[in-house]
Design a protein around this motif. Structure first.
Motif, PDB file in Angstrom:
ATOM      1  N   ASP A  19      -5.320  14.928 -13.336  1.00  0.00           N
ATOM      2  CA  ASP A  19      -4.725  16.205 -13.704  1.00  0.00           C
ATOM      3  C   ASP A  19      -4.292  16.982 -12.458  1.00  0.00           C
ATOM      4  O   ASP A  19      -3.206  17.568 -12.430  1.00  0.00           O
ATOM      5  CB  ASP A  19      -5.723  17.026 -14.530  1.00  0.00           C
ATOM      6  N   MET A  20      -5.105  16.969 -11.434  1.00  0.00           N
ATOM      7  CA  MET A  20      -4.772  17.664 -10.192  1.00  0.00           C
ATOM      8  C   MET A  20      -3.531  17.054  -9.540  1.00  0.00           C
ATOM      9  O   MET A  20      -2.643  17.777  -9.079  1.00  0.00           O
ATOM     10  CB  MET A  20      -5.966  17.624  -9.233  1.00  0.00           C
TER      11      MET A  20
ATOM     12  N   TYR B 106      -1.191  15.372 -11.017  1.00  0.00           N
ATOM     13  CA  TYR B 106      -0.062  15.663 -11.895  1.00  0.00           C
ATOM     14  C   TYR B 106       0.522  17.039 -11.614  1.00  0.00           C
ATOM     15  O   TYR B 106       1.724  17.254 -11.708  1.00  0.00           O
ATOM     16  CB  TYR B 106      -0.500  15.548 -13.357  1.00  0.00           C
ATOM     17  N   HIS B 107      -0.347  17.967 -11.262  1.00  0.00           N
ATOM     18  CA  HIS B 107       0.086  19.330 -10.978  1.00  0.00           C
ATOM     19  C   HIS B 107       0.428  19.539  -9.502  1.00  0.00           C
ATOM     20  O   HIS B 107       0.534  20.672  -9.038  1.00  0.00           O
ATOM     21  CB  HIS B 107      -0.963  20.328 -11.457  1.00  0.00           C
ATOM     22  N   GLY B 108       0.588  18.457  -8.746  1.00  0.00           N
ATOM     23  CA  GLY B 108       1.117  18.555  -7.395  1.00  0.00           C
ATOM     24  C   GLY B 108       0.123  18.562  -6.257  1.00  0.00           C
ATOM     25  O   GLY B 108       0.520  18.629  -5.093  1.00  0.00           O
ATOM     26  N   GLU B 109      -1.172  18.505  -6.550  1.00  0.00           N
ATOM     27  CA  GLU B 109      -2.143  18.517  -5.464  1.00  0.00           C
ATOM     28  C   GLU B 109      -2.237  17.136  -4.807  1.00  0.00           C
ATOM     29  O   GLU B 109      -2.123  16.117  -5.471  1.00  0.00           O
ATOM     30  CB  GLU B 109      -3.529  18.930  -5.981  1.00  0.00           C
TER      31      GLU B 109
ATOM     32  N   ALA C 146       1.554  11.653  -8.866  1.00  0.00           N
ATOM     33  CA  ALA C 146       2.114  11.629 -10.219  1.00  0.00           C
ATOM     34  C   ALA C 146       3.245  10.612 -10.279  1.00  0.00           C
ATOM     35  O   ALA C 146       3.994  10.443  -9.305  1.00  0.00           O
ATOM     36  CB  ALA C 146       2.616  13.009 -10.598  1.00  0.00           C
TER      37      ALA C 146
END
Length: 77
Positions: free
Chosen positions: A17-18, A20-23, A39
């Motif tokens: 999830d992290m 996926y959100h760009g981290e 991602a």
């Protein structure tokens, strides 16, 4: 964020999830960075009909071949 493999196994869903959100997520083994979790970015869409007009498929392409049938099924009585 650098995280060791053993901890990454436990927190995989959260790490996905992290990422996926760009981290930036780097997975390490014995504190040696091995891989980066990123991602997925789909490639360009496939183009259908790329060989259109370049190949010729005969009309009898799907017809059965008696010689091949004999090889597979043997002589029919």
């Amino acid at each position: 964020m650098i995280i060791n493999v053993s901890e990454a196994k436990i927190k995989l869903s959260k790490l996905i999830d992290m990422a996926y959100h760009g981290e930036e997520i780097i997975i390490a083994k014995n504190n040696l960075p091995l891989v980066e979790l990123v991602a997925h970015k789909p490639k360009a869409k496939r183009k259908l009909g790329l060989l259109s007009g370049q190949i010729d498929i005969p009309d009898n392409f799907m017809d059965e071949d008696e010689e091949i049938n004999i090889m597979f099924y043997g002589e029919q009585a």
